[in-house]
Design a protein around this motif. Structure first.
Motif, PDB file in Angstrom:
ATOM      1  N   ILE A  50      -4.396  -2.904  -0.712  1.00  0.00           N
ATOM      2  CA  ILE A  50      -4.616  -4.213  -1.315  1.00  0.00           C
ATOM      3  C   ILE A  50      -5.806  -4.130  -2.270  1.00  0.00           C
ATOM      4  O   ILE A  50      -6.904  -3.716  -1.875  1.00  0.00           O
ATOM      5  CB  ILE A  50      -4.880  -5.275  -0.243  1.00  0.00           C
ATOM      6  CG1 ILE A  50      -3.659  -5.419   0.679  1.00  0.00           C
ATOM      7  CG2 ILE A  50      -5.225  -6.627  -0.867  1.00  0.00           C
ATOM      8  CD1 ILE A  50      -3.893  -6.274   1.900  1.00  0.00           C
ATOM      9  N   HIS A  61      -3.013  -5.005   5.449  1.00  0.00           N
ATOM     10  CA  HIS A  61      -2.117  -3.971   4.926  1.00  0.00           C
ATOM     11  C   HIS A  61      -1.696  -3.075   6.072  1.00  0.00           C
ATOM     12  O   HIS A  61      -2.504  -2.742   6.941  1.00  0.00           O
ATOM     13  CB  HIS A  61      -2.787  -3.140   3.836  1.00  0.00           C
ATOM     14  CG  HIS A  61      -1.856  -2.177   3.164  1.00  0.00           C
ATOM     15  ND1 HIS A  61      -1.667  -0.875   3.597  1.00  0.00           N
ATOM     16  CD2 HIS A  61      -1.026  -2.342   2.096  1.00  0.00           C
ATOM     17  CE1 HIS A  61      -0.779  -0.281   2.819  1.00  0.00           C
ATOM     18  NE2 HIS A  61      -0.373  -1.144   1.909  1.00  0.00           N
ATOM     19  N   GLY A  74       4.365   1.345   2.789  1.00  0.00           N
ATOM     20  CA  GLY A  74       3.401   0.272   2.928  1.00  0.00           C
ATOM     21  C   GLY A  74       4.014  -1.118   2.875  1.00  0.00           C
ATOM     22  O   GLY A  74       5.096  -1.323   2.329  1.00  0.00           O
ATOM     23  N   ALA A  76       2.363  -5.516   3.114  1.00  0.00           N
ATOM     24  CA  ALA A  76       1.244  -6.424   3.361  1.00  0.00           C
ATOM     25  C   ALA A  76       1.761  -7.577   4.199  1.00  0.00           C
ATOM     26  O   ALA A  76       2.901  -8.024   4.010  1.00  0.00           O
ATOM     27  CB  ALA A  76       0.653  -6.926   2.053  1.00  0.00           C
ATOM     28  N   GLU A 106       4.071  -3.416  -2.682  1.00  0.00           N
ATOM     29  CA  GLU A 106       3.787  -4.450  -1.704  1.00  0.00           C
ATOM     30  C   GLU A 106       2.611  -5.337  -2.109  1.00  0.00           C
ATOM     31  O   GLU A 106       2.370  -6.390  -1.516  1.00  0.00           O
ATOM     32  CB  GLU A 106       3.529  -3.837  -0.325  1.00  0.00           C
ATOM     33  CG  GLU A 106       2.272  -2.994  -0.205  1.00  0.00           C
ATOM     34  CD  GLU A 106       2.473  -1.527  -0.529  1.00  0.00           C
ATOM     35  OE1 GLU A 106       1.773  -0.696   0.062  1.00  0.00           O
ATOM     36  OE2 GLU A 106       3.320  -1.213  -1.388  1.00  0.00           O
ATOM     37  N   THR A 107       1.859  -4.946  -3.161  1.00  0.00           N
ATOM     38  CA  THR A 107       0.714  -5.753  -3.611  1.00  0.00           C
ATOM     39  C   THR A 107       1.040  -6.610  -4.829  1.00  0.00           C
ATOM     40  O   THR A 107       0.192  -7.380  -5.278  1.00  0.00           O
ATOM     41  CB  THR A 107      -0.484  -4.844  -3.950  1.00  0.00           C
ATOM     42  OG1 THR A 107      -0.187  -4.062  -5.117  1.00  0.00           O
ATOM     43  CG2 THR A 107      -0.808  -3.916  -2.792  1.00  0.00           C
TER      44      THR A 107
END
Length: 311
Positions: A50, A61, A74, A76, A106-107
């Motif tokens: 993140i 995370h 990964g 979040a 994922e960010t």
């Protein structure tokens, strides 16, 4: 007479000299500052920490070992207010949020986190767990014959079981939703149509349904180098689902009127209506192709949509 001819010749020479004297000005115009080049997307990675500017006290995370990829993947996770207080055993419904962009990570959609958390903290909506998914190299699609590009299966077959085993979820379809914007909107509609047994609630934002129709009409081909499995698109999957309409999924389609996918979202809504597939809609006036700008106006309404569908 001789003097007149000489005078004309001198004036002609002065005029030519003046024309050449202007040429540096033309050259200066030619050297005007070029337009800023479009920023290239970052190289794809299955694990993305993140960023500092996106960190939030309730946002974590995590990673899991993917059995198919044999590597860490990964994600979040935004936990609702009160999740960690005391020895609470309370369980919560889950919304899986699919990022836009290709590739993404994922960010990619974490700018939504403060809005989502605020809506829960103010008790405008009940507590829900939000999971931000890494959609793989081709954002929420599987690529036939390429084991490292099975983003949809990594999500459906591996991430969901991991989340249910790791966090206090209510681990059934009646308490599981899916949402996304742009590429994530395409993924939301496509995966909820393909897996209605997994999701009771699906909110698809700003999806590129004209591209999905092109894939349908070309036997899976989006471009010369990108070919998906035949039938793996929002048009063919909707036709297949319309034959039974079970299990029942509550759909929402949302889009801004200034977004470049606005018209094709309207066309797709007409298509769903023609198939007898019910859905709700949110059309946000004067908003461009931006999940964040839509959330700034309609976050609570979108979250209430999911909450109302969790049984």
């Amino acid at each position: 007479m001789h003097r007149v001819i000489c005078l004309v010749a001198c004036l002609s020479l002065l005029a030519e000299t003046s024309l050449f004297a202007e040429s540096p000005v033309v050259q200066a115009d030619d050297k005007a500052t070029p337009k800023k080049a479009k920023k290239k997307p970052a190289p794809f990675a299955w694990v993305n920490p993140i960023p500092k500017q996106r960190q939030h006290p309730s946002l974590k995370h995590g990673t899991f070992q993917s059995p198919s990829l044999k590597r860490d993947v990964g994600y979040a996770v935004l936990l609702p207010p009160g999740y960690s207080s005391g020895a609470s055993a309370k369980r919560f419904p889950v919304v899986y949020y699919l990022h836009g962009g290709r590739p993404g990570s994922e960010t990619k959609s974490l700018a939504l986190v403060p809005l989502i958390h605020s809506a829960m903290e103010s008790e405008q909506v009940p507590g829900m767990i939000y999971v931000f998914v890494n959609g793989g190299p081709v954002s929420h699609y599987n690529i036939p014959g390429e084991p490292a590009k099975q983003g949809a299966d990594v999500f459906i077959k591996e991430l969901i079981p991991h989340i249910d085993a790791t966090y206090r979820t209510i681990a059934d379809r009646e308490h599981r939703g899916i949402e996304g914007f742009s590429q994530g909107g395409r993924g939301t509609m496509r995966l909820s149509l393909r897996h209605p047994e997994l999701f009771c609630s699906a909110a698809a934002g700003g999806g590129g349904y004209e591209t999905e129709r092109k894939i349908s009409e070309s036997g899976g081909r989006e471009s010369a180098t990108l070919v998906f499995a035949e039938g793996d698109n929002t048009w063919d999957l909707a036709r297949a689902y319309s034959k039974t309409k079970t299990p029942k999924v509550d759909w929402m389609i949302y889009v801004g009127t200034k977004g470049f996918n606005y018209q094709n979202n309207l066309e797709y809504m007409k298509f769903l209506t023609s198939l007898g597939i019910p859905f709700e809609r949110i059309v946000v006036p004067e908003v461009p192709h931006s999940g964040l700008k839509i959330y700034e106006q309609r976050c609570v309404e979108l979250m209430q949509f999911h909450a109302a569908n969790f049984r």
